[in-house]
Scaffold this active site. Sequence first.
Site, PDB file in Angstrom:
ATOM      1  N   HIS A  18       0.880  -1.177   0.000  1.00 30.79           N
ATOM      2  CA  HIS A  18       0.000   0.000   0.000  1.00 30.79           C
ATOM      3  C   HIS A  18       0.915   1.224   0.000  1.00 30.79           C
ATOM      4  O   HIS A  18       1.541   1.539   1.018  1.00 30.79           O
ATOM      5  CB  HIS A  18      -0.893  -0.065   1.251  1.00 30.79           C
ATOM      6  CG  HIS A  18      -2.090   0.807   1.177  1.00 30.79           C
ATOM      7  ND1 HIS A  18      -3.099   0.619   0.255  1.00 30.79           N
ATOM      8  CD2 HIS A  18      -2.469   1.879   1.919  1.00 30.79           C
ATOM      9  CE1 HIS A  18      -4.048   1.540   0.436  1.00 30.79           C
ATOM     10  NE2 HIS A  18      -3.673   2.310   1.439  1.00 30.79           N
ATOM     11  N   LYS A 163     -10.204   6.463  -3.834  1.00 34.84           N
ATOM     12  CA  LYS A 163      -9.249   7.509  -3.443  1.00 34.84           C
ATOM     13  C   LYS A 163      -7.875   7.039  -3.911  1.00 34.84           C
ATOM     14  O   LYS A 163      -7.529   5.865  -3.752  1.00 34.84           O
ATOM     15  CB  LYS A 163      -9.323   7.660  -1.916  1.00 34.84           C
ATOM     16  CG  LYS A 163      -8.200   8.399  -1.256  1.00 34.84           C
ATOM     17  CD  LYS A 163      -8.580   8.772   0.166  1.00 34.84           C
ATOM     18  CE  LYS A 163      -7.467   8.528   1.156  1.00 34.84           C
ATOM     19  NZ  LYS A 163      -7.801   8.954   2.518  1.00 34.84           N
ATOM     20  N   LYS A 165      -3.717   7.538  -3.862  1.00 32.65           N
ATOM     21  CA  LYS A 165      -2.635   8.077  -3.049  1.00 32.65           C
ATOM     22  C   LYS A 165      -1.583   8.664  -3.978  1.00 32.65           C
ATOM     23  O   LYS A 165      -0.999   7.918  -4.789  1.00 32.65           O
ATOM     24  CB  LYS A 165      -2.016   6.958  -2.220  1.00 32.65           C
ATOM     25  CG  LYS A 165      -2.931   6.475  -1.110  1.00 32.65           C
ATOM     26  CD  LYS A 165      -3.093   7.569  -0.100  1.00 32.65           C
ATOM     27  CE  LYS A 165      -3.511   7.051   1.236  1.00 32.65           C
ATOM     28  NZ  LYS A 165      -3.595   8.110   2.239  1.00 32.65           N
ATOM     29  N   ASP A 194      -5.442  11.770  -2.316  1.00 31.57           N
ATOM     30  CA  ASP A 194      -4.858  12.106  -1.017  1.00 31.57           C
ATOM     31  C   ASP A 194      -3.369  12.363  -1.235  1.00 31.57           C
ATOM     32  O   ASP A 194      -2.625  11.461  -1.646  1.00 31.57           O
ATOM     33  CB  ASP A 194      -5.056  10.948  -0.033  1.00 31.57           C
ATOM     34  CG  ASP A 194      -4.673  11.336   1.390  1.00 31.57           C
ATOM     35  OD1 ASP A 194      -4.158  12.451   1.579  1.00 31.57           O
ATOM     36  OD2 ASP A 194      -4.891  10.506   2.303  1.00 31.57           O
ATOM     37  N   GLU A 220      -7.293  15.766  -0.783  1.00 29.09           N
ATOM     38  CA  GLU A 220      -7.102  15.576   0.661  1.00 29.09           C
ATOM     39  C   GLU A 220      -5.685  16.006   1.062  1.00 29.09           C
ATOM     40  O   GLU A 220      -4.708  15.605   0.435  1.00 29.09           O
ATOM     41  CB  GLU A 220      -7.330  14.096   0.982  1.00 29.09           C
ATOM     42  CG  GLU A 220      -7.168  13.734   2.436  1.00 29.09           C
ATOM     43  CD  GLU A 220      -7.616  12.291   2.717  1.00 29.09           C
ATOM     44  OE1 GLU A 220      -8.358  11.700   1.894  1.00 29.09           O
ATOM     45  OE2 GLU A 220      -7.220  11.755   3.753  1.00 29.09           O
ATOM     46  N   ASP A 245      -6.979  16.405   6.641  1.00 27.68           N
ATOM     47  CA  ASP A 245      -6.830  15.098   7.283  1.00 27.68           C
ATOM     48  C   ASP A 245      -5.803  15.206   8.414  1.00 27.68           C
ATOM     49  O   ASP A 245      -6.168  15.452   9.562  1.00 27.68           O
ATOM     50  CB  ASP A 245      -6.444  14.032   6.252  1.00 27.68           C
ATOM     51  CG  ASP A 245      -6.322  12.657   6.877  1.00 27.68           C
ATOM     52  OD1 ASP A 245      -6.764  12.490   8.028  1.00 27.68           O
ATOM     53  OD2 ASP A 245      -5.772  11.730   6.244  1.00 27.68           O
ATOM     54  N   LYS A 269     -11.161  11.246  12.135  1.00 31.58           N
ATOM     55  CA  LYS A 269     -10.596   9.950  12.530  1.00 31.58           C
ATOM     56  C   LYS A 269     -10.704   9.856  14.033  1.00 31.58           C
ATOM     57  O   LYS A 269     -10.349  10.818  14.737  1.00 31.58           O
ATOM     58  CB  LYS A 269      -9.132   9.861  12.086  1.00 31.58           C
ATOM     59  CG  LYS A 269      -8.980   9.813  10.576  1.00 31.58           C
ATOM     60  CD  LYS A 269      -7.536   9.707  10.151  1.00 31.58           C
ATOM     61  CE  LYS A 269      -7.460   9.469   8.638  1.00 31.58           C
ATOM     62  NZ  LYS A 269      -6.109   9.536   8.122  1.00 31.58           N
ATOM     63  N   GLU A 323     -14.059   5.806   4.547  1.00 36.03           N
ATOM     64  CA  GLU A 323     -13.020   4.930   3.978  1.00 36.03           C
ATOM     65  C   GLU A 323     -12.726   3.792   4.966  1.00 36.03           C
ATOM     66  O   GLU A 323     -11.574   3.426   5.149  1.00 36.03           O
ATOM     67  CB  GLU A 323     -11.761   5.741   3.658  1.00 36.03           C
ATOM     68  CG  GLU A 323     -11.197   6.477   4.871  1.00 36.03           C
ATOM     69  CD  GLU A 323      -9.942   7.288   4.597  1.00 36.03           C
ATOM     70  OE1 GLU A 323      -9.630   7.558   3.429  1.00 36.03           O
ATOM     71  OE2 GLU A 323      -9.264   7.661   5.573  1.00 36.03           O
TER      72      GLU A 323
HETATM   73  C1  MUC Z   1      -4.812   8.754   5.084  1.00 33.25           C
HETATM   74  O1  MUC Z   1      -3.992   9.645   4.980  1.00 33.25           O
HETATM   75  O2  MUC Z   1      -5.937   9.009   4.724  1.00 33.25           O
HETATM   76  C2  MUC Z   1      -6.410   6.178   4.953  1.00 33.25           C
HETATM   77  C3  MUC Z   1      -6.620   5.373   3.897  1.00 33.25           C
HETATM   78  C4  MUC Z   1      -5.374   5.045   3.357  1.00 33.25           C
HETATM   79  O3  MUC Z   1      -5.132   4.344   2.404  1.00 33.25           O
HETATM   80  O4  MUC Z   1      -4.417   5.655   4.075  1.00 33.25           O
HETATM   81  C5  MUC Z   1      -5.012   6.250   5.204  1.00 33.25           C
HETATM   82  C6  MUC Z   1      -4.394   7.459   5.682  1.00 33.25           C
HETATM   83 MG    MG Z   2      -5.391  11.128   4.317  1.00 33.04          MG
END
Ligand code: MUC
Ligand code: MG
Length: 369
Positions: A18, A163, A165, A194, A220, A245, A269, A323
Amino acid sequence: MYKSIETLLVEIPTIRPHKMAVATMQTQTLVLIKITTEDGFVGWGEATTIGGLGYGEESPESVQTNIDTYFAPLLKTLSGLNIAQTMQIIHRNINGNRFAKCAIQTALLDIQSQRLGIPLSELLGGRLRDSISVLWVLASGDTEKDIAEAKKMITAKRHNIFKLKIGSRPLEQDIEHVLAIKQALGSEISIRVDVNRAWSELTAIKGIKMLQDGGVDLIEQPCAIQNIDAMQRLTRKFDIAIMADESLMGPQSAYELAKCNAASVFAVKVAQSGGLIEACEVGKLANLAGIDLYGGTMLEGPVGTIASAHVFSTFSNLAYGTELFGPLLLTEQILKKPLQYENFELKIPTASGLGIELDEDKIDKLRRK
Ligand code: MUC
Ligand code: MG
């Protein structure tokens, strides 16, 4: 009143690497707390984080040490107090440590709601929904693999919001990756990104413009945690939703962010908020400020995930869904009956407490000895 307070670090490999701007995860270390009362109730809480100290200020090891050394002995002296009184004394005696505080509060709320015979959500004011939508995070690092993964999720009716990254590659590569996925999945599918605080303000201006034009729905945490001024300027400049976040660390920072319009959406969170009750306070504050809500995750296992679900079920406005897919990223399940994900949603249990049953034999096999 408290017979035992145990902490466990449970190591579980992820189904694939991941990849995030802050870390690449191959394994998740679940941080669990188990509180047993003299009269036979067992409450569970979770304080899982991401990438050791790469994401938050507490690591799995620091949470375990701090609970064992400071929280547990203090908690054992607090029998007979209610949760509000207990947490007040904990806050007076222990600075910071939001994740550890959240885990302890979760276990206490689990016990109390079992005692009352009600689901935990009802102790937080009451649920408004029995299930919540859950997106999936595409983070394999490969565009074609991500597209195939997303298509599989849509066909299986598991997730229809994604979402991505980004932030670890040069801007142009990231934008190309996101827009290729957006095009492959079509206009019906919501795509968010994000950045995990990787961009300068100038890079963010360039990147957000291209992503907004390409049909992406939300950005994000584009900039550094403390760079609230940049977040404010970006929120004002663009129509696309800008979500806080990492910058959102509980009710006080929710107030600060809201006061200067530094986000149009809050990723709530429970651990970052310092507890389930505090996460509800963040939700309330956002409502009052006209900020939309999103239910975030620290990629927790089923305990933290379902605790978060109880919280998010009480939010009147959950415009951007959640999420809460953490357990689905893991190769091993630690519940006797897995959480129910169906029709793009997670069902929130109706049994008392958290409403889940841990498989302690399995946990024992996976825990760090
Ligand atoms: C984040 O920064 O959002 C949440 C889902 C993911 O894949 O990483 C986290 C952290
Ligand atoms: Mg995040």
